[in-house]
Write a protein that holds these residues in place. Structure first.
Motif, mmCIF file in Angstrom:
data_model
loop_
_atom_site.group_PDB
_atom_site.id
_atom_site.type_symbol
_atom_site.label_atom_id
_atom_site.label_comp_id
_atom_site.label_asym_id
_atom_site.label_seq_id
_atom_site.Cartn_x
_atom_site.Cartn_y
_atom_site.Cartn_z
ATOM 1 N N UNK A 126 10.354 11.840 0.207
ATOM 2 C CA UNK A 126 11.423 11.790 1.205
ATOM 3 C C UNK A 126 11.320 10.541 2.070
ATOM 4 N N UNK A 127 10.092 10.131 2.417
ATOM 5 C CA UNK A 127 9.915 8.937 3.243
ATOM 6 C C UNK A 127 10.412 7.688 2.526
ATOM 7 N N UNK A 128 10.150 7.596 1.238
ATOM 8 C CA UNK A 128 10.615 6.438 0.475
ATOM 9 C C UNK A 128 12.126 6.492 0.242
ATOM 10 N N UNK A 129 12.673 7.683 0.060
ATOM 11 C CA UNK A 129 14.109 7.817 -0.173
ATOM 12 C C UNK A 129 14.916 7.513 1.084
ATOM 13 N N UNK A 130 14.478 8.065 2.229
ATOM 14 C CA UNK A 130 15.250 7.928 3.459
ATOM 15 C C UNK A 130 15.240 6.506 3.997
ATOM 16 N N UNK A 131 14.136 5.795 3.795
ATOM 17 C CA UNK A 131 14.016 4.413 4.239
ATOM 18 C C UNK A 131 14.273 4.275 5.749
ATOM 19 N N UNK A 132 13.797 5.247 6.535
ATOM 20 C CA UNK A 132 13.985 5.227 7.987
ATOM 21 C C UNK A 132 12.865 4.493 8.709
ATOM 22 N N UNK A 133 11.750 4.291 8.057
ATOM 23 C CA UNK A 133 10.601 3.657 8.702
ATOM 24 C C UNK A 133 10.699 2.137 8.584
ATOM 25 N N UNK A 134 10.023 1.459 9.495
ATOM 26 C CA UNK A 134 10.147 0.010 9.566
ATOM 27 C C UNK A 134 9.616 -0.670 8.316
ATOM 28 N N UNK A 135 8.480 -0.231 7.828
ATOM 29 C CA UNK A 135 7.957 -0.794 6.582
ATOM 30 C C UNK A 135 6.922 0.166 5.995
ATOM 31 N N UNK A 136 6.617 -0.061 4.717
ATOM 32 C CA UNK A 136 5.644 0.725 3.979
ATOM 33 C C UNK A 136 4.586 -0.233 3.428
ATOM 34 N N UNK A 137 3.328 0.163 3.515
ATOM 35 C CA UNK A 137 2.244 -0.724 3.110
ATOM 36 C C UNK A 137 1.792 -0.463 1.678
ATOM 37 N N UNK A 138 1.391 0.765 1.410
ATOM 38 C CA UNK A 138 0.869 1.068 0.067
ATOM 39 C C UNK A 138 0.919 2.558 -0.189
ATOM 40 N N UNK A 139 0.897 2.888 -1.490
ATOM 41 C CA UNK A 139 0.828 4.279 -1.943
ATOM 42 C C UNK A 139 -0.530 4.474 -2.598
ATOM 43 N N UNK A 140 -1.324 5.397 -2.057
ATOM 44 C CA UNK A 140 -2.630 5.732 -2.624
ATOM 45 C C UNK A 140 -2.500 7.032 -3.400
ATOM 46 N N UNK A 141 -3.061 7.068 -4.590
ATOM 47 C CA UNK A 141 -2.935 8.283 -5.394
ATOM 48 C C UNK A 141 -4.202 8.492 -6.214
ATOM 49 N N UNK A 142 -4.388 9.726 -6.589
ATOM 50 C CA UNK A 142 -5.502 10.111 -7.468
ATOM 51 C C UNK A 142 -4.896 10.811 -8.685
ATOM 52 N N UNK A 143 -5.253 10.343 -9.855
ATOM 53 C CA UNK A 143 -4.665 10.922 -11.064
ATOM 54 C C UNK A 143 -3.304 10.294 -11.354
#
Length: 404
Positions: A126-143
């Motif tokens: 939802x955060x990536x879809x809405x694009x309401x935040x000023x910027x995004x730094x990175x996506x951390x994932x496991x698996x």
């Protein structure tokens, strides 16, 4: 040496002769003058102890402050050598201890205090879809990273990093993160001054935003229109301090069809990653505003926009609030179809004390969800009310239903 020999010779001679008169021996020392050097205290006419105290009592104290004489620097060289050996041994000891030290659990993990870490599949999506935040730094994932999140991250040029599960646990304080965490800028809701008029034909309403302390700007926002709802519906949160409750209220409001959320800035819990996770990402999808001056917000919205403020309360819990609720109390069924007639703000309050008295004084109507167990009427029970998120969902459902 000569005197001693002479004494011995004289004694032997007297023994041979049978001694002097009376059978007594005469000591030669008495007849030979004794030569002895006078001591210093004797020459000064003092006793030994007094003379030494006068002559040398200050010497010891003076030596304490006198620098030790080291004309060739041998003592200093020895001390420097000992200091160097001690330092070398300390360095060797520290290097040895570092090989066996217990590593910190967050060693190598750099957490940016200016960022927040949104977690959970729905929250990150939802955060990536809405694009309401000023910027995004990175996506951390496991698996395996969900394809939808990977596609959005690629489109927004967000760095994707594979991490271990322990690091994700540390970033999220051991919350249920579903093996994915988004490092991003925190949400910055707009500062709302008051609400203005609505236009049911275009499905828009006006509101005034506080840009600076004394600088205001008029904005326009769209709202949902359907057969059961011709006017906008908002939810005001007053002093709700549990982030899980805020997240649940936002999720219910978004799902049931409310148009926006207004929160008191100084009293409510902030919009943290916990709120995002509990709302299943709805915090990114529904408009959210802050109201720094709630009383001014209520009064001006009623005067300039004709908004009706419906406050949830327990009428029987506080006898002092009777004078504010008298003649304004609605049944739950009276809410049906209200959004067809006028714009409505539903007000819900603190988990323990409910809505504040000054907010009640400015409310137009009051509504109470009836207690459904008649078998315990009149007796004390610990379950005498609903959770604020559940109560909000029931009230929203009644407001958004058409009257029968």
């Amino acid at each position: 040496m000569v005197v001693g020999s002479l004494v011995n010779w004289f004694a032997a001679r007297q023994a041979v002769k049978g001694g002097t008169s009376g059978g007594r021996y005469t000591k030669l020392e008495k007849n030979i003058p004794q030569i002895r050097r006078k001591k210093a205290w004797e020459r000064a006419g003092e006793d030994k102890e007094s003379w030494f105290k006068r002559k040398y009592a200050h010497i010891h104290a003076r030596e304490k402050f006198e620098q030790v004489r080291d004309p060739f620097g041998k003592k200093k060289a020895h001390e420097d050598r000992l200091t160097m050996i001690e330092k070398r041994n300390k360095v060797q000891r520290d290097e040895h201890e570092k090989k066996f030290e217990k590593r910190s659990a967050i060693q190598g993990l750099k957490v940016n205090p200016l960022m927040e870490y949104v977690y959970g599949t729905n929250g990150v999506l939802a955060a990536l879809q809405a694009n309401k935040r000023e910027y995004y730094t990175r996506v951390l994932h496991y698996g395996v990273l969900p394809r939808s999140i990977a596609k959005l991250a690629e489109d927004k040029d967000v760095k994707v990093e594979e991490s271990d599960k322990h690091r994700l646990n540390l970033l999220t304080n051991y919350a249920v993160h579903n093996n994915v965490v988004l490092e991003t800028k925190p949400l910055q809701p707009d500062e709302l001054s008051h609400l203005q008029m609505c236009n049911p034909e275009t499905g828009t309403f006006q509101y005034t935003e506080m840009v600076l302390e004394n600088d205001y700007a008029s904005r326009e926002s769209r709202y949902l229109v359907n057969e059961n709802k011709k006017f906008p519906l908002g939810v005001y949160l007053d002093e709700i301090v549990d982030p899980h409750n805020i997240g649940a209220v936002i999720r219910s409001a978004y799902f049931l069809g409310a148009d926006f959320i207004v929160m008191s800035r100084r009293n409510c819990a902030p919009l943290s990653p916990v709120v995002s996770k509990t709302s299943s990402g709805a915090v990114e999808l529904i408009p959210i505003f802050y109201a720094d001056k709630p009383l001014n917000f209520f009064s001006k919205s009623q005067e300039e926009g004709g908004w009706a403020f419906v406050t949830s309360c327990l009428a029987k819990s506080d006898s002092r609030s009777t004078k504010y609720t008298r003649g304004k109390t609605l049944e739950l069924s009276d809410l049906n179809g209200m959004c067809k007639e006028l714009p409505v703000m539903l007000v819900v309050g603190n988990e323990g004390s409910g809505v504040r008295t000054n907010i009640k004084m400015r409310s137009d109507f009051f509504v109470e969800i009836p207690f459904g167990r008649s078998d315990v009427t009149g007796s004390e029970t610990p379950v005498d009310s609903l959770n604020v998120s559940v109560a909000t969902a029931l009230l929203l459902n009644s407001l958004l239903r058409s009257s029968l």
